[in-house]
Enzyme design. Sequence first.
Site, mmCIF file in Angstrom:
data_model
loop_
_atom_site.group_PDB
_atom_site.id
_atom_site.type_symbol
_atom_site.label_atom_id
_atom_site.label_comp_id
_atom_site.label_asym_id
_atom_site.label_seq_id
_atom_site.Cartn_x
_atom_site.Cartn_y
_atom_site.Cartn_z
ATOM 1 N N ARG A 170 3.983 12.840 -34.450
ATOM 2 C CA ARG A 170 4.684 11.565 -34.393
ATOM 3 C C ARG A 170 3.910 10.634 -33.456
ATOM 4 O O ARG A 170 3.190 11.094 -32.573
ATOM 5 C CB ARG A 170 6.110 11.737 -33.874
ATOM 6 C CG ARG A 170 6.987 12.655 -34.724
ATOM 7 C CD ARG A 170 8.377 12.777 -34.116
ATOM 8 N NE ARG A 170 9.257 13.613 -34.930
ATOM 9 C CZ ARG A 170 9.448 14.912 -34.765
ATOM 10 N NH1 ARG A 170 8.799 15.548 -33.787
ATOM 11 N NH2 ARG A 170 10.260 15.596 -35.536
ATOM 12 N N LYS A 194 10.990 15.839 -30.554
ATOM 13 C CA LYS A 194 12.351 15.323 -30.420
ATOM 14 C C LYS A 194 13.250 16.364 -29.762
ATOM 15 O O LYS A 194 13.113 17.556 -30.006
ATOM 16 C CB LYS A 194 12.907 14.952 -31.795
ATOM 17 C CG LYS A 194 12.315 13.671 -32.379
ATOM 18 C CD LYS A 194 13.030 13.292 -33.659
ATOM 19 C CE LYS A 194 12.528 11.959 -34.193
ATOM 20 N NZ LYS A 194 13.235 11.572 -35.433
ATOM 21 N N HIS A 266 2.849 6.233 -38.820
ATOM 22 C CA HIS A 266 3.637 7.356 -39.325
ATOM 23 C C HIS A 266 3.147 7.806 -40.698
ATOM 24 O O HIS A 266 3.388 8.944 -41.110
ATOM 25 C CB HIS A 266 5.111 6.969 -39.399
ATOM 26 C CG HIS A 266 6.045 8.128 -39.198
ATOM 27 N ND1 HIS A 266 6.111 8.844 -38.022
ATOM 28 C CD2 HIS A 266 6.932 8.719 -40.034
ATOM 29 C CE1 HIS A 266 7.013 9.801 -38.132
ATOM 30 N NE2 HIS A 266 7.512 9.751 -39.343
ATOM 31 N N ARG A 269 1.156 10.924 -40.537
ATOM 32 C CA ARG A 269 1.994 12.135 -40.458
ATOM 33 C C ARG A 269 2.465 12.520 -41.863
ATOM 34 O O ARG A 269 2.451 13.698 -42.235
ATOM 35 C CB ARG A 269 3.168 11.880 -39.522
ATOM 36 C CG ARG A 269 4.181 13.036 -39.404
ATOM 37 C CD ARG A 269 5.157 12.718 -38.284
ATOM 38 N NE ARG A 269 6.384 13.470 -38.359
ATOM 39 C CZ ARG A 269 6.604 14.641 -37.783
ATOM 40 N NH1 ARG A 269 5.626 15.234 -37.115
ATOM 41 N NH2 ARG A 269 7.775 15.243 -37.874
ATOM 42 N N HIS A 292 10.362 19.913 -37.429
ATOM 43 C CA HIS A 292 11.672 19.588 -37.994
ATOM 44 C C HIS A 292 12.672 20.677 -37.621
ATOM 45 O O HIS A 292 12.376 21.866 -37.755
ATOM 46 C CB HIS A 292 11.602 19.476 -39.514
ATOM 47 C CG HIS A 292 10.902 18.252 -39.997
ATOM 48 N ND1 HIS A 292 10.392 18.138 -41.279
ATOM 49 C CD2 HIS A 292 10.616 17.067 -39.385
ATOM 50 C CE1 HIS A 292 9.834 16.944 -41.424
ATOM 51 N NE2 HIS A 292 9.957 16.285 -40.286
ATOM 52 N N TYR A 301 9.184 16.228 -48.761
ATOM 53 C CA TYR A 301 7.774 16.171 -49.144
ATOM 54 C C TYR A 301 7.504 16.880 -50.460
ATOM 55 O O TYR A 301 6.507 16.589 -51.123
ATOM 56 C CB TYR A 301 6.904 16.759 -48.025
ATOM 57 C CG TYR A 301 6.900 15.878 -46.801
ATOM 58 C CD1 TYR A 301 6.172 14.692 -46.777
ATOM 59 C CD2 TYR A 301 7.645 16.209 -45.672
ATOM 60 C CE1 TYR A 301 6.187 13.864 -45.668
ATOM 61 C CE2 TYR A 301 7.667 15.385 -44.561
ATOM 62 C CZ TYR A 301 6.938 14.214 -44.566
ATOM 63 O OH TYR A 301 6.966 13.391 -43.469
#
Length: 320
Positions: A170, A194, A266, A269, A292, A301
């Site tokens: 990210r 995150k 982004h 990514r 994730h 994806y």
Amino acid sequence: MRPDPAPRRTPAERRARMMALPPLSDDDGGAIDRFVDAIWAESGLARPTLESYRRDLAGLARWRRGGGLAKATRADLFDYLAWRSAEGYAARSNARLLTALRAFFGWQVREGHRPDDPTALLEPPRLPRSLPKAITETHVEALLAAPDASTPDGLRDRAMLELMYACGLRVSELVGLPATGVNLRQGVLRVLGKGSKERLVPMGDEARHWLERYLAEARPRLAGRQVHATLFLTPRAGPLSRQQFWHLVKRHAAVAGIDPARISPHGLRHSFATHLLNHGADLRSLQMLLGHSSLSTTQIYTLVAREKLKQLHAHHHPRG
């Protein structure tokens, strides 16, 4: 008295309308501060997420014109969401607002500040399903080769672009990467993602080569005599912001002959994830590399790869 719904407005007009609302009261500001401190201690949310919560809650408090954020009823929240929709706020923005409201009023109930949660029956807005926009491998190669590696800035940019594409980082992870997060001997990065979740990501030989060159040739010149924890530095020996990285990606895209409007930081990514799937990677491994928390987030994806296969079939098959 609440403002009447108005015609849809431009973002600049919406900001001006918000600025015209009364300032945040001390009581509401204190409640928001206590909530942000508590949710950070409970969940370890990233600073941008906490600031987003703060802005969204302050917006509702100011719209209520001193009515008290913590006293808002379900009807108040319905009216506010309806007003925002009429003003032209996007569904995604309203969905993010509802997430902040649920967190705030859930905390209010847990702390015993109110007996009910006014967000209990609020339905999130329906969001259009948009597929991540990846760029082709040819365009990625052109973008990576665009920086002038004979200059400290260019060598830094090349190393950053290589790392972002090789590791699927990210933007916030890349610009905030500490020098201590790099293990060149093992060829991995220690990334804080995150929710302050840490993961190890392999960087690959090419990215490691450019990172070694940056550390040996460019970073000492950018840092001067100062000692910095951040890996990537500006000519003023400070860390890059996300906005600065966004601008340098656009600049290098133009040099590479890529429409800057079709690429974003982004996007690298997304390209990392899409290209891995196209070359046979499995979803579980991709989930770990991307950081994730849920596999369902990674599964988007597969739709990108499927759309690409459909396009190839339509273009090349005689009955496509």
